[in-house]
Design an enzyme around this catalytic site. Structure first.
Site, PDB file in Angstrom:
ATOM      1  N   HIS A  93     -43.782 -14.866 -14.974  1.00  0.00           N
ATOM      2  CA  HIS A  93     -45.206 -14.996 -14.626  1.00  0.00           C
ATOM      3  C   HIS A  93     -45.387 -14.983 -13.121  1.00  0.00           C
ATOM      4  O   HIS A  93     -44.464 -15.279 -12.353  1.00  0.00           O
ATOM      5  CB  HIS A  93     -45.816 -16.282 -15.225  1.00  0.00           C
ATOM      6  CG  HIS A  93     -45.467 -17.529 -14.461  1.00  0.00           C
ATOM      7  ND1 HIS A  93     -46.168 -17.930 -13.346  1.00  0.00           N
ATOM      8  CD2 HIS A  93     -44.504 -18.466 -14.655  1.00  0.00           C
ATOM      9  CE1 HIS A  93     -45.646 -19.066 -12.878  1.00  0.00           C
ATOM     10  NE2 HIS A  93     -44.638 -19.408 -13.659  1.00  0.00           N
ATOM     11  N   CYS A  94     -46.583 -14.644 -12.683  1.00  0.00           N
ATOM     12  CA  CYS A  94     -46.975 -14.771 -11.275  1.00  0.00           C
ATOM     13  C   CYS A  94     -48.226 -15.640 -11.233  1.00  0.00           C
ATOM     14  O   CYS A  94     -48.360 -16.574 -12.031  1.00  0.00           O
ATOM     15  CB  CYS A  94     -47.173 -13.403 -10.628  1.00  0.00           C
ATOM     16  SG  CYS A  94     -48.416 -12.348 -11.400  1.00  0.00           S
TER      17      CYS A  94
END
Length: 347
Positions: A93-94
């Site tokens: 994820h970011c």
């Protein structure tokens, strides 16, 4: 294979999957999903450059700059991912499920990883976390004056099968002016909230949850308002321990601490302690009379506790006298006492 899943679906996976946070080290340090490891696509400085290019020049130029900056890093990303996830199954994820996590997921998938891409990224986890504090809980508060051994009793209650969350452990602070114990480093406010929410997600909300009585602020972090409001409305088991027993327990905790640390902490509460009591407490510290120092500051902390108790509904405060010096026995006594109280009195 890349599979996009929600943060809820990730937590419900039947097996443990390493979670890679590809945001910058600074973003990760400010707040991250507990258990995640940092696999930053950009350094702190590189992210600023890409962001500035995106705003001032355009999206395509920012993407090209991003590839220029990461061109020599990709083998390192994959090697790091293999160290953490040797089974080649990983989640990524970011900030909000955009280009950074998408690029990392593409590279890892190309190498042969099975990749779970977290939809909405860290931002979706923050919504999930804040929602945890809004959910109703069957809270039961363990109260008592400073030195009563509440934290140790909480841990014993957990061993007896009770649901327990140690807020002071999550805050890395014991609540008083001396709360860092000259060694603990507190998390950011955001990380404290994340850690608390991460534990709350696994709580059975149909059963009682024990937490220690705390002020709104634990050192530099603040208990989230919705959760603190539930604490304030909950019943409190007020344990009473004789003064000398409390002094003895605190000597064991504070007796070996650095004198300069104890003096600095005492000076921080000098306005509330009073000039004479502050002077006497510091003299006792410097002369090694730790028991006397503790008795002096306990006068202040006991008064503070009484004021806090006066703010609670009398019918919600349930007193029990503790006489044993064995934590396990005290936990059993409290549990037996609590189990005799009608559920309506605990609600």
């Amino acid at each position: 294979m890349i599979r996009t899943i929600s943060i809820n679906e990730f937590f419900l996976l039947s097996e443990s999957v390493p979670l890679a946070d590809v945001r910058t080290p600074a973003e990760f340090a400010h707040g991250h999903i507990p258990g995640a490891f940092n696999l930053p696509l950009f350094s702190n400085e590189e992210r600023v450059l890409v962001g500035t290019t995106y705003k001032q020049v355009g999206r395509e130029e920012a993407i090209l700059l991003g590839f220029d900056l990461t061109g020599s890093k990709w083998s390192g990303f994959i090697k790091h991912a293999l160290e953490v996830a040797p089974g080649k199954k990983i989640a990524v994820h970011c900030w909000r499920g955009g280009m950074r996590s998408g690029a990392m997921a593409w590279a890892l998938n190309l190498y042969g990883f099975e990749v779970y891409l977290i939809e909405g990224g860290y931002k979706s986890f923050r919504r999930f976390a804040l929602n945890q504090f809004l959910q109703p809980m069957e809270l039961l508060i363990l109260g008592g004056r400073t030195g009563s051994g509440k934290t140790k009793i909480l841990h014993e209650l957990a061993l007896l099968g009770e649901q327990v969350i140690d807020l002071e452990d999550l805050a890395q602070h014991q609540g008083s002016s001396y709360g860092t114990m000259n060694k603990m480093i507190q998390p950011s406010q955001e990380q404290f909230e994340n850690n608390l929410a991460f534990q709350l997600k696994d709580i059975n909300r149909a059963k009682r949850l024990w937490v220690e009585d705390e002020s709104r602020n634990i050192g530099k972090v603040t208990i989230p308002t919705p959760f603190f409001n539930q604490m304030a409305r909950a019943s409190l088991i007020d344990i009473h321990v004789e003064l000398e027993q409390r002094v003895g327990a605190l000597i064991l905790e504070y007796g070996s601490l650095d004198k300069d640390f104890l003096t600095a902490c005492t000076n921080r509460i000098h306005k509330r302690l009073g000039p004479l009591q502050t002077k006497q407490a510091i003299e006792a510290i410097n002369e090694g009379r730790i028991a006397e120092f503790i008795r002096i500051v306990l006068v202040y902390y006991d008064k503070t506790y009484q004021k806090d108790m006066a703010k609670r509904s009398g019918e919600k405060v349930l007193r029990i006298d503790i006489i044993s010096q064995e934590t396990a026995e005290n936990a059993k006594q409290i549990l037996n006492f609590t189990n005799t109280i009608p559920a309506t009195a605990q609600a």
